[in-house]
Write a protein that holds these residues in place. Sequence first.
Motif, PDB file in Angstrom:
ATOM      1  N   CYS A  78      56.166  62.887  20.339  1.00  0.00           N
ATOM      2  CA  CYS A  78      56.794  62.421  19.091  1.00  0.00           C
ATOM      3  C   CYS A  78      55.970  62.787  17.852  1.00  0.00           C
ATOM      4  O   CYS A  78      56.386  62.512  16.728  1.00  0.00           O
ATOM      5  CB  CYS A  78      57.021  60.909  19.148  1.00  0.00           C
ATOM      6  SG  CYS A  78      55.495  59.953  19.085  1.00  0.00           S
TER       7      CYS A  78
ATOM      8  N   CYS B 264      51.697  59.177  23.338  1.00  0.00           N
ATOM      9  CA  CYS B 264      51.437  57.800  22.892  1.00  0.00           C
ATOM     10  C   CYS B 264      52.017  56.788  23.882  1.00  0.00           C
ATOM     11  O   CYS B 264      52.840  57.143  24.735  1.00  0.00           O
ATOM     12  CB  CYS B 264      52.018  57.581  21.494  1.00  0.00           C
ATOM     13  SG  CYS B 264      53.817  57.510  21.455  1.00  0.00           S
TER      14      CYS B 264
ATOM     15  N   CYS C 128      55.933  56.559  23.904  1.00  0.00           N
ATOM     16  CA  CYS C 128      56.590  57.644  24.644  1.00  0.00           C
ATOM     17  C   CYS C 128      56.396  57.451  26.150  1.00  0.00           C
ATOM     18  O   CYS C 128      57.324  57.618  26.930  1.00  0.00           O
ATOM     19  CB  CYS C 128      56.067  59.014  24.214  1.00  0.00           C
ATOM     20  SG  CYS C 128      56.714  59.526  22.599  1.00  0.00           S
TER      21      CYS C 128
ATOM     22  N   CYS D 186      50.511  62.565  19.327  1.00  0.00           N
ATOM     23  CA  CYS D 186      51.304  62.506  20.557  1.00  0.00           C
ATOM     24  C   CYS D 186      52.045  63.833  20.709  1.00  0.00           C
ATOM     25  O   CYS D 186      52.665  64.320  19.772  1.00  0.00           O
ATOM     26  CB  CYS D 186      52.299  61.352  20.462  1.00  0.00           C
ATOM     27  SG  CYS D 186      53.537  61.366  21.769  1.00  0.00           S
TER      28      CYS D 186
HETATM   29 ZN   LIG Z   1      54.844  59.597  21.262  1.00  0.00          ZN
END
Ligand SMILES: [Zn+2]
Length: 227
Positions: free
Chosen positions: A6, A31, A34, A3
């Motif tokens: 994150c 992701c 997020c 991701c």
């Molecule tokens: Zn993420």
Amino acid sequence: MQCLMCNRVISTQLTLAQILNFGPIIEKPICDDCAAQFDYLKYPICSGCGKQQLSEDLCADCKMWQIKNDYLLHNRSLIAYNDATKQFMQQYKFSGDFRLRRVFTSPLVDLIKQMQPDLVIPIPVNEYTWETRGFNQVSGMLGDITVNPLLQTVNQNRHILQSHKKRQERLLTKQPFKLALHAKEEIKHKNIVLVDDVYTTGRTLYHAANLVRQCSPEKLKSITLAR
Ligand SMILES: [Zn+2]
Ligand SMILES: [Zn+2]
């Protein structure tokens, strides 16, 4: 694949259709956790600027602009300016992480297409930003959409500092843009959509709109990622 926000690993779960089609697997840039942090704007929204609120009445900002100008800019935005948006803008715009440009491309392009513009004009970045960041964060998000850079910056230091200014100071900024050569001929009688990343006070877009309106467009609207 990780991701982009994150850094967690995103596991790609193939559907049966994808396996049978042998088609390309489109990787998500961020992701699901997020992605869920972003607040997509829902009706009712301000009929002027598109901000989510309790009714479709004009918000305080739009009422102010209506008094200040003789027109109201019709703006629509995709997401609210919440903490996740702030973090996204910080990483994409200020840290210059160009990979994030794809996160909102698809819904932004849909929003632009709904407005059926003849010309899409991004809010320009100044030379200083070009040198440090290396890309226009607005055009960067628009995928295959053809943009027409008919606005240019005039004052080198003003626009970049806009994001560090307090609300009152922002509202007082002078015109930071000028029309590109031939802009008048190109804009005349066309449906124009201006695009920016964040609508804060509206000051930047109204500066841009004031110039575009001098060129007699048929219609003029704007779109921003966040409001
Ligand atoms: Zn993420
Ligand atoms: Zn409004």
